[in-house]
Design a protein around this motif. Structure first.
Motif, PDB file in Angstrom:
ATOM      1  N   TRP A  49       8.469   8.909   2.668  1.00  5.62           N
ATOM      2  CA  TRP A  49       9.138   9.567   1.552  1.00  5.62           C
ATOM      3  C   TRP A  49       8.733  11.033   1.453  1.00  5.62           C
ATOM      4  O   TRP A  49       7.608  11.394   1.785  1.00  5.62           O
ATOM      5  CB  TRP A  49       8.755   8.886   0.235  1.00  5.62           C
ATOM      6  N   ASP A  50       9.655  11.845   0.968  1.00 12.29           N
ATOM      7  CA  ASP A  50       9.348  13.231   0.643  1.00 12.29           C
ATOM      8  C   ASP A  50       8.716  13.255  -0.747  1.00 12.29           C
ATOM      9  O   ASP A  50       9.322  12.805  -1.721  1.00 12.29           O
ATOM     10  CB  ASP A  50      10.610  14.089   0.665  1.00 12.29           C
ATOM     11  N   ALA A  51       7.500  13.770  -0.849  1.00 18.69           N
ATOM     12  CA  ALA A  51       6.779  13.725  -2.121  1.00 18.69           C
ATOM     13  C   ALA A  51       7.410  14.635  -3.177  1.00 18.69           C
ATOM     14  O   ALA A  51       7.333  14.344  -4.373  1.00 18.69           O
ATOM     15  CB  ALA A  51       5.318  14.110  -1.908  1.00 18.69           C
ATOM     16  N   ALA A  52       8.037  15.718  -2.758  1.00 11.14           N
ATOM     17  CA  ALA A  52       8.630  16.662  -3.711  1.00 11.14           C
ATOM     18  C   ALA A  52       9.923  16.139  -4.319  1.00 11.14           C
ATOM     19  O   ALA A  52      10.152  16.248  -5.520  1.00 11.14           O
ATOM     20  CB  ALA A  52       8.870  18.008  -3.036  1.00 11.14           C
ATOM     21  N   SER A  53      10.769  15.540  -3.480  1.00 12.96           N
ATOM     22  CA  SER A  53      12.089  15.087  -3.947  1.00 12.96           C
ATOM     23  C   SER A  53      12.166  13.594  -4.242  1.00 12.96           C
ATOM     24  O   SER A  53      13.063  13.148  -4.954  1.00 12.96           O
ATOM     25  CB  SER A  53      13.152  15.435  -2.904  1.00 12.96           C
ATOM     26  N   GLY A  54      11.251  12.805  -3.651  1.00  7.36           N
ATOM     27  CA  GLY A  54      11.317  11.357  -3.775  1.00  7.36           C
ATOM     28  C   GLY A  54      12.306  10.718  -2.826  1.00  7.36           C
ATOM     29  O   GLY A  54      12.535   9.506  -2.868  1.00  7.36           O
ATOM     30  N   GLU A  55      12.881  11.511  -1.920  1.00  3.36           N
ATOM     31  CA  GLU A  55      13.869  11.013  -0.957  1.00  3.36           C
ATOM     32  C   GLU A  55      13.197  10.216   0.159  1.00  3.36           C
ATOM     33  O   GLU A  55      12.122  10.582   0.641  1.00  3.36           O
ATOM     34  CB  GLU A  55      14.626  12.195  -0.345  1.00  3.36           C
ATOM     35  N   CYS A  56      13.845   9.122   0.568  1.00  8.94           N
ATOM     36  CA  CYS A  56      13.354   8.357   1.714  1.00  8.94           C
ATOM     37  C   CYS A  56      13.771   9.055   2.999  1.00  8.94           C
ATOM     38  O   CYS A  56      14.963   9.253   3.256  1.00  8.94           O
ATOM     39  CB  CYS A  56      13.912   6.928   1.679  1.00  8.94           C
ATOM     40  N   SER A  80       0.829  -1.206   0.000  1.00  9.86           N
ATOM     41  CA  SER A  80       0.000   0.000   0.000  1.00  9.86           C
ATOM     42  C   SER A  80       0.860   1.250   0.000  1.00  9.86           C
ATOM     43  O   SER A  80       2.046   1.217   0.365  1.00  9.86           O
ATOM     44  CB  SER A  80      -0.936   0.025   1.220  1.00  9.86           C
ATOM     45  N   ALA A  81       0.256   2.365  -0.422  1.00  9.33           N
ATOM     46  CA  ALA A  81       0.919   3.669  -0.418  1.00  9.33           C
ATOM     47  C   ALA A  81      -0.133   4.731  -0.170  1.00  9.33           C
ATOM     48  O   ALA A  81      -1.249   4.633  -0.681  1.00  9.33           O
ATOM     49  CB  ALA A  81       1.632   3.925  -1.739  1.00  9.33           C
ATOM     50  N   ALA A  82       0.229   5.738   0.623  1.00 12.98           N
ATOM     51  CA  ALA A  82      -0.737   6.783   0.962  1.00 12.98           C
ATOM     52  C   ALA A  82      -0.037   8.121   1.151  1.00 12.98           C
ATOM     53  O   ALA A  82       1.096   8.172   1.649  1.00 12.98           O
ATOM     54  CB  ALA A  82      -1.492   6.416   2.240  1.00 12.98           C
ATOM     55  N   PHE A  83      -0.717   9.194   0.739  1.00  9.40           N
ATOM     56  CA  PHE A  83      -0.215  10.541   0.972  1.00  9.40           C
ATOM     57  C   PHE A  83      -0.529  10.991   2.398  1.00  9.40           C
ATOM     58  O   PHE A  83      -1.530  10.572   2.986  1.00  9.40           O
ATOM     59  CB  PHE A  83      -0.860  11.531   0.007  1.00  9.40           C
ATOM     60  N   SER A  84       0.288  11.882   2.926  1.00  6.68           N
ATOM     61  CA  SER A  84      -0.005  12.552   4.193  1.00  6.68           C
ATOM     62  C   SER A  84      -1.130  13.553   3.958  1.00  6.68           C
ATOM     63  O   SER A  84      -1.419  13.926   2.812  1.00  6.68           O
ATOM     64  CB  SER A  84       1.242  13.271   4.714  1.00  6.68           C
ATOM     65  N   LYS A 110       2.558  16.309   1.414  1.00  7.56           N
ATOM     66  CA  LYS A 110       3.999  16.540   1.325  1.00  7.56           C
ATOM     67  C   LYS A 110       4.824  15.267   1.525  1.00  7.56           C
ATOM     68  O   LYS A 110       6.017  15.236   1.214  1.00  7.56           O
ATOM     69  CB  LYS A 110       4.431  17.595   2.353  1.00  7.56           C
ATOM     70  N   GLN A 111       4.191  14.227   2.064  1.00 10.31           N
ATOM     71  CA  GLN A 111       4.897  12.980   2.304  1.00 10.31           C
ATOM     72  C   GLN A 111       4.066  11.802   1.806  1.00 10.31           C
ATOM     73  O   GLN A 111       2.855  11.910   1.614  1.00 10.31           O
ATOM     74  CB  GLN A 111       5.199  12.811   3.800  1.00 10.31           C
TER      75      GLN A 111
END
Length: 273
Positions: A40-47, A18-22, A26-27
């Motif tokens: 994850w950071d939604a803007a950069s894709g960084e974990c 599963s995957a979900a937005f904050s 933003k995450q």
């Protein structure tokens, strides 16, 4: 708007459940068969954080309404701080693995659904179990709070769904009518209706107060894998083992659109806000 891939969130060792937005978008939190959840950071894709030490595959992960915590469902459920990545509480008490976990609308409680045939309500601050919801004869596949926070809805492999009082833990409605196990159940945005998805090829719409089945949605496929309401509560969206999704008119129960194009089973679908 373009449909382009912005980021590929790589780092899990196995499939992602599963995957979900904050809440602020933003995450993103992901849950994986590799026994971890990742933030994850939604803007950069960084974990940003990896929530490890789960002991088993992580079936789901969800944000609290304020986005400051994440709850994960695995061998047990755990509460995590999104800023530090630290585990705040381990919600222990289920006899077997936890299928799902979800916060209440005010963020003060969590409901967990387990293979041990029970659901449990937990206090977020203390991590203590407030109520054990007993009554199902099969594995409890999902548990959710109503949008107003007063009720809890559970689904089970025993072919039924149940509605519980969130404050007392007492069962107030038993929704019977499916011929096979119920995979999921959700409330309508105004908390007056419930929608169940079943292995019997149907989804059903129920009146919460009376427990009456109002509509039976006969989907294209041998199993209905998910069913959700639209934000305004006038439409329902179902997916199945067939490569289609269907949009339904809630009041009449009629299929409005069949969404084709997938090559295999559609496991989940959601409306935009």
């Amino acid at each position: 708007a373009s449909g382009e891939c912005l980021h590929k969130l790589e780092g899990h060792g196995y499939s992602v459940f599963s995957a979900a937005f904050s809440p602020d978008s933003k995450q993103v939190v992901t849950a994986s068969i590799d026994r971890s959840a990742k933030l994850w950071d939604a803007a950069s894709g960084e974990c940003l954080h990896s929530f490890e030490d789960q002991g088993h595959e992580v079936r789901c992960a969800a944000f609290s309404p304020d986005g400051k915590q994440v709850v994960t469902a695995s061998r047990s459920a755990k509460l995590w701080d999104t800023a530090s990545g630290e585990c705040l509480h381990k919600l222990e008490g289920h006899g077997y693995s936890v299928f799902s976990a979800a916060f209440s609308p005010d963020g003060k409680k969590v409901v967990t659904a387990s293979m041990d045939k029970t659901a449990k309500l937990w206090d977020v601050v203390s991590g203590e179990c407030l109520h054990t919801l007993q009554g199902h004869r099969g594995e409890v596949t999902s548990g959710v709070f109503s949008p107003d926070g007063s009720l809890v809805l559970t689904a089970s492999t025993d072919k039924i769904a149940k509605i519980w009082c969130a404050s007392s833990g007492k069962c107030i409605q038993t929704l019977t009518g499916h011929r096979w196990g119920v995979i999921s159940a959700v409330f309508s945005p105004d908390s007056t209706l419930a929608l169940t998805a079943s292995e019997d090829r149907t989804a059903k719409i129920w009146h919460v107060e009376s427990g009456e089945c109002l509509q039976t949605l006969r989907a294209q496929g041998p199993k209905v894998l998910s069913a959700v309401f639209s934000p305004d509560g006038t439409r329902a969206l179902t997916t199945s083992l067939n490569p289609v999704a269907q949009i339904w008119h809630v009041e009449s129960g009629k299929c409005l659109h069949t969404l084709r194009g997938h090559q295999n089973s559609v496991h989940s679908a959601a409306f935009s806000p």
